[in-house]
Design a protein around this motif. Sequence first.
Motif, mmCIF file in Angstrom:
data_model
loop_
_atom_site.group_PDB
_atom_site.id
_atom_site.type_symbol
_atom_site.label_atom_id
_atom_site.label_comp_id
_atom_site.label_asym_id
_atom_site.label_seq_id
_atom_site.Cartn_x
_atom_site.Cartn_y
_atom_site.Cartn_z
ATOM 1 N N PHE A 195 0.830 -1.225 0.000
ATOM 2 C CA PHE A 195 0.000 0.000 0.000
ATOM 3 C C PHE A 195 0.855 1.262 0.000
ATOM 4 C CE2 PHE A 195 -3.379 -2.475 2.584
ATOM 5 C CZ PHE A 195 -4.192 -2.668 1.489
ATOM 6 N N VAL A 196 1.740 1.414 -0.961
ATOM 7 C CA VAL A 196 2.567 2.637 -0.980
ATOM 8 C C VAL A 196 2.122 3.550 -2.124
ATOM 9 C CG1 VAL A 196 4.912 3.574 -1.072
ATOM 10 C CG2 VAL A 196 4.492 1.353 0.012
ATOM 11 N N PRO A 197 1.360 4.602 -1.811
ATOM 12 C CA PRO A 197 0.986 5.559 -2.852
ATOM 13 C C PRO A 197 2.247 6.240 -3.374
ATOM 14 C CG PRO A 197 -0.276 5.956 -0.836
ATOM 15 C CD PRO A 197 0.810 4.984 -0.497
ATOM 16 N N HIS A 198 2.248 6.573 -4.654
ATOM 17 C CA HIS A 198 3.419 7.095 -5.387
ATOM 18 C C HIS A 198 4.409 5.978 -5.689
ATOM 19 C CE1 HIS A 198 3.081 11.663 -4.313
ATOM 20 N NE2 HIS A 198 2.055 11.195 -4.985
ATOM 21 N N GLY A 199 4.063 4.718 -5.314
ATOM 22 C CA GLY A 199 4.950 3.600 -5.639
ATOM 23 C C GLY A 199 5.087 3.488 -7.149
ATOM 24 N N GLY A 200 6.313 3.495 -7.626
ATOM 25 C CA GLY A 200 6.551 3.402 -9.077
ATOM 26 C C GLY A 200 6.734 4.758 -9.732
ATOM 27 N N VAL A 201 6.188 5.830 -9.144
ATOM 28 C CA VAL A 201 6.418 7.165 -9.734
ATOM 29 C C VAL A 201 7.321 8.017 -8.826
ATOM 30 C CG1 VAL A 201 4.266 7.223 -11.075
ATOM 31 C CG2 VAL A 201 4.281 8.169 -8.763
ATOM 32 N N ALA A 202 7.520 7.572 -7.602
ATOM 33 C CA ALA A 202 8.374 8.352 -6.687
ATOM 34 C C ALA A 202 9.846 8.197 -7.079
ATOM 35 C CB ALA A 202 8.173 7.876 -5.251
ATOM 36 N N ASP A 203 10.622 9.232 -6.792
ATOM 37 C CA ASP A 203 12.066 9.175 -7.062
ATOM 38 C C ASP A 203 12.810 8.596 -5.867
ATOM 39 O OD1 ASP A 203 12.505 10.796 -9.729
ATOM 40 O OD2 ASP A 203 10.877 11.722 -8.599
ATOM 41 N N PHE A 204 12.226 8.777 -4.684
ATOM 42 C CA PHE A 204 12.826 8.171 -3.495
ATOM 43 C C PHE A 204 11.746 7.846 -2.461
ATOM 44 C CE2 PHE A 204 12.830 12.677 -2.503
ATOM 45 C CZ PHE A 204 12.565 12.747 -1.144
ATOM 46 N N TYR A 205 12.103 6.902 -1.585
ATOM 47 C CA TYR A 205 11.145 6.371 -0.604
ATOM 48 C C TYR A 205 11.780 6.407 0.782
ATOM 49 C CZ TYR A 205 9.110 4.391 -4.839
ATOM 50 O OH TYR A 205 8.552 4.232 -6.092
ATOM 51 N N THR A 206 10.984 6.758 1.793
ATOM 52 C CA THR A 206 11.440 6.510 3.160
ATOM 53 C C THR A 206 10.894 5.144 3.528
ATOM 54 O OG1 THR A 206 11.336 8.843 3.731
ATOM 55 C CG2 THR A 206 11.397 7.284 5.559
ATOM 56 N N VAL A 207 11.806 4.198 3.773
ATOM 57 C CA VAL A 207 11.403 2.808 4.016
ATOM 58 C C VAL A 207 11.795 2.428 5.446
ATOM 59 C CG1 VAL A 207 11.785 0.408 3.308
ATOM 60 C CG2 VAL A 207 11.687 2.226 1.584
ATOM 61 N N PHE A 208 10.863 1.796 6.131
ATOM 62 C CA PHE A 208 11.111 1.380 7.512
ATOM 63 C C PHE A 208 11.381 -0.122 7.530
ATOM 64 C CE2 PHE A 208 8.763 5.258 7.516
ATOM 65 C CZ PHE A 208 9.338 5.996 8.536
ATOM 66 N N ALA A 209 12.447 -0.516 8.245
ATOM 67 C CA ALA A 209 12.822 -1.937 8.306
ATOM 68 C C ALA A 209 13.311 -2.245 9.714
ATOM 69 C CB ALA A 209 13.911 -2.228 7.278
ATOM 70 N N ALA A 210 13.310 -3.552 10.039
ATOM 71 C CA ALA A 210 13.664 -3.962 11.404
ATOM 72 C C ALA A 210 14.966 -4.764 11.409
ATOM 73 C CB ALA A 210 12.532 -4.814 11.975
ATOM 74 N N SER A 211 15.824 -4.490 12.399
ATOM 75 C CA SER A 211 17.094 -5.215 12.476
ATOM 76 C C SER A 211 16.858 -6.596 13.061
ATOM 77 C CB SER A 211 18.084 -4.462 13.363
ATOM 78 O OG SER A 211 17.540 -4.298 14.650
ATOM 79 N N ASP A 212 16.011 -6.631 14.078
ATOM 80 C CA ASP A 212 15.758 -7.897 14.747
ATOM 81 C C ASP A 212 14.268 -7.885 15.060
ATOM 82 O OD1 ASP A 212 15.301 -9.879 16.508
ATOM 83 O OD2 ASP A 212 16.855 -9.306 17.942
ATOM 84 N N PRO A 213 13.491 -8.630 14.255
ATOM 85 C CA PRO A 213 12.030 -8.573 14.414
ATOM 86 C C PRO A 213 11.585 -8.799 15.855
ATOM 87 C CG PRO A 213 12.606 -9.804 12.448
ATOM 88 C CD PRO A 213 13.894 -9.499 13.154
ATOM 89 N N GLY A 214 12.381 -9.541 16.654
ATOM 90 C CA GLY A 214 12.012 -9.783 18.047
ATOM 91 C C GLY A 214 12.056 -8.514 18.892
#
Length: 379
Positions: free
Chosen positions: A154-173
């Motif tokens: 569900f990322v609006p502007h997905g595919g047309v954006a030049d850059f994304y702020t993406v959130f990720a986890a180092s250790d899901p726990g």
Amino acid sequence: MSQIEKEREMLRDAAKKLAEKIIAPMAEKIDQEAEFPQDIVGAMGAQGFLGIMLPEDYGGMEGDIPSLCYVAEEIAKVSGTCSWIVVIQAMGTLPLLLEGTKDQREKYFTGIAEKNSLAAFALTEANYGNEANSIKTAFEGKGDTFVLNGKKFFVPHGGVADFYTVFAASDPGKGAEGISAFLVDKEIEGFQCNESAEKIGMCGTPTADLIFSDCEIPTENLLGTEGKGWSIALQVLNMIRPAIGAQAVGVAQGAVDYAAQYALDRTQFGKTISTFQGLRFMIADMATQTEAARTLVYKAASMVGEKAENWEMHSAMAKYFASDVTMKVTTDAVQMLGGYGYIKDYPVERMMRDAKVIQIFGWSNQAQRELVARRLFKE
Ligand SMILES: Cc1cc2nc3c(=O)[nH]c(=O)nc-3n(C[C@H](O)[C@H](O)[C@H](O)COP(=O)(O)OP(=O)(O)OC[C@H]3O[C@@H](n4cnc5c(N)ncnc54)[C@H](O)[C@@H]3O)c2cc1C
């Protein structure tokens, strides 16, 4: 009127002109063809609407949340999709405003000012929407890179954006404490956008899934420090909610205006339908609820800048109240037009479809109520 208020009014006037002259004539086509309106992005860029809150030093307008609200509201009166461009752009750039280094700002803000670069905000995953503190997209340090693996939804502007702020986890726990935020350029290896399932509203905005397969992000693209991602995400969501509310108010106002004019023009039983008490009460309620939502939205918007006590709670109140009002007002607008409200030749059904997602994104209205209740019960 203070200088800042004058500047906001100027922005509002510029947005109103753009909305009425350029966007309104194209709004129906954008919805029906579900095509991202690149020409309108250009026109918005020329007015500075892609960088409303960015510093002047980088070609931005140095506005604030109320300025963003004015622009979102004016554009939403004629097109939900087009007003979404400024809201999503603000969501995508706020992380940089909050935590960006000088080099990060230089690179991305200059791109916005000079090339109308678009940004996006990617937190949600298939199994983690409101529960986004449990995201599973993973990152791991490798030399002078972070390697990302996983999928965003569900990322609006997905595919047309030049850059994304993406959130990720180092250790899901680790939950929220393990989350970091990264700037991802559109053309980096190991990153791909797939168009999400077809939406019922905001049809001109492409919404994509982002897929990361051993995607190596340079360490300089980390936002803030490792583990700060959740706090960045919360700040952005809390700050943006009045603008989501303003977008809702704009869509509602567009529906009120259209339905009122229609009622004056349409005749049944030898008189205009505007003379029937059932509809008179209905339009009065629609306008009153819209005005109440507007008041709450702009109060919350000014509280964000001042970081006034309980600003996050007001921000949540504004978002859920305004979008619930808009859902009701646009549904009533369809009712006022009778059968004509239900066909695509008239704009109120589009407004009703666009309204629905405003109750859902930026976290659902149930989650907003939860936030308010937690504040009230001091939990
Ligand atoms: C068109 C569109 C655009 C979007 N834009 C973005 C974006 O820019 N960036 C991004 O990261 N995400 C975006 N999203 C994702 C959006 O934020 C989520 O869809 C939203 O947070 C809800 O998550 P979910 O869909 O997984 O529903 P769930 O979290 O599974 O919720 C399902 C139902 O349970 C209810 N619920 C869940 N938790 C609670 C709770 N604690 N208390 C009470 N009820 C609860 C919800 O209200 C809902 O009714 C977008 C979504 C859509 C559809």
